[in-house]
Write a protein that holds these residues in place. Structure first.
Motif, short mmCIF file in Angstrom:
data_model
loop_
_atom_site.label_atom_id
_atom_site.label_comp_id
_atom_site.label_asym_id
_atom_site.label_seq_id
_atom_site.Cartn_x
_atom_site.Cartn_y
_atom_site.Cartn_z
N ALA A 183 0.83 -1.21 0.00
CA ALA A 183 0.00 0.00 0.00
C ALA A 183 0.86 1.25 0.00
O ALA A 183 0.59 2.21 -0.73
CB ALA A 183 -0.93 0.00 1.21
N LYS A 184 1.91 1.25 0.79
CA LYS A 184 2.81 2.40 0.84
C LYS A 184 3.42 2.66 -0.53
O LYS A 184 3.42 3.79 -1.02
CB LYS A 184 3.92 2.17 1.87
N ASP A 185 3.93 1.60 -1.14
CA ASP A 185 4.55 1.75 -2.46
C ASP A 185 3.56 2.26 -3.50
O ASP A 185 3.89 3.09 -4.34
CB ASP A 185 5.14 0.41 -2.93
N ALA A 186 2.33 1.77 -3.43
CA ALA A 186 1.32 2.13 -4.43
C ALA A 186 0.71 3.51 -4.20
O ALA A 186 0.40 4.23 -5.15
CB ALA A 186 0.21 1.08 -4.45
N MET A 187 0.53 3.90 -2.94
CA MET A 187 -0.24 5.11 -2.64
C MET A 187 0.60 6.36 -2.39
O MET A 187 0.08 7.47 -2.47
CB MET A 187 -1.13 4.86 -1.42
N ASP A 188 1.87 6.22 -2.08
CA ASP A 188 2.70 7.39 -1.80
C ASP A 188 2.72 8.32 -3.01
O ASP A 188 3.08 7.91 -4.11
CB ASP A 188 4.12 6.95 -1.43
N GLY A 189 2.29 9.55 -2.82
CA GLY A 189 2.26 10.53 -3.90
C GLY A 189 0.98 10.55 -4.71
O GLY A 189 0.81 11.39 -5.59
N LYS A 190 0.05 9.64 -4.43
CA LYS A 190 -1.22 9.59 -5.17
C LYS A 190 -2.20 10.63 -4.62
O LYS A 190 -2.05 11.12 -3.51
CB LYS A 190 -1.86 8.20 -5.06
N ASP A 191 -3.22 10.92 -5.41
CA ASP A 191 -4.26 11.86 -4.98
C ASP A 191 -5.37 11.14 -4.24
O ASP A 191 -5.80 10.06 -4.65
CB ASP A 191 -4.87 12.58 -6.19
#
Length: 159
Positions: A143-151
């Motif tokens: 989740a961290k890898d996928a969501m970091d920087g997402k809106d």
């Protein structure tokens, strides 16, 4: 109990601090692992005591990793440092983001044990950050890898 659970670009989230913890005592405890750029314990406005968490930012990001690893299980201001597996700090949240919105954004990465947006007691609005705890710690990493920087809710979040 202290939870030094999350580190990103040299910034380490430290949770579960004693109400007696100060910027100085936190810096003293974590300073032996490297040069600290910034160290802050988040304080309650009314009591001027620790709200139980803070942030330590190291000049060298590797020092944050070393500090996180070394402080796990250590005492700090009469509390024990632990590193909860699977717990993510999520910052940069919109003030309109609630628990359901946060859960909805992160649940596709695995079973969530707990999900909370930290709210201001006076305004009942989001303080701009929260925590997502996964049953499986590997899901937290995904989740961290996928969501970091997402809106999320028109704001770029950071994990």
């Amino acid at each position: 109990r202290v939870n030094s659970s999350r580190q990103c670009n040299g910034k380490l989230f430290v949770g579960g601090l004693s109400s007696d913890t100060t910027d100085e005592s936190l810096a003293e405890a974590f300073g032996k692992y490297g040069a600290i750029e910034n160290c802050v314990v988040i304080m309650d406005r009314e009591t001027n005591r620790s709200r139980g968490f803070g942030f330590v930012t190291y000049v060298n990001p590797e020092d944050a990793k070393d500090a996180k690893d070394a402080m796990d299980g250590k005492d700090l201001d009469r509390t024990r440092v632990t590193n909860p597996e699977g717990k993510l700090f999520v910052g940069g949240l919109s003030f309109d983001t609630d628990n359901e919105m946060l859960r909805g954004a992160f649940e596709k990465y695995g079973a969530i044990e707990n999900c909370v947006v930290i709210m201001d007691r006076e305004t009942s609005r989001s303080r701009g950050f929260g925590f997502v705890t996964y049953v499986n710690p590997e899901d937290a990493k995904d989740a961290k890898d996928a969501m970091d920087g997402k809106d999320l809710d028109n704001r770029q979040i950071r994990g």
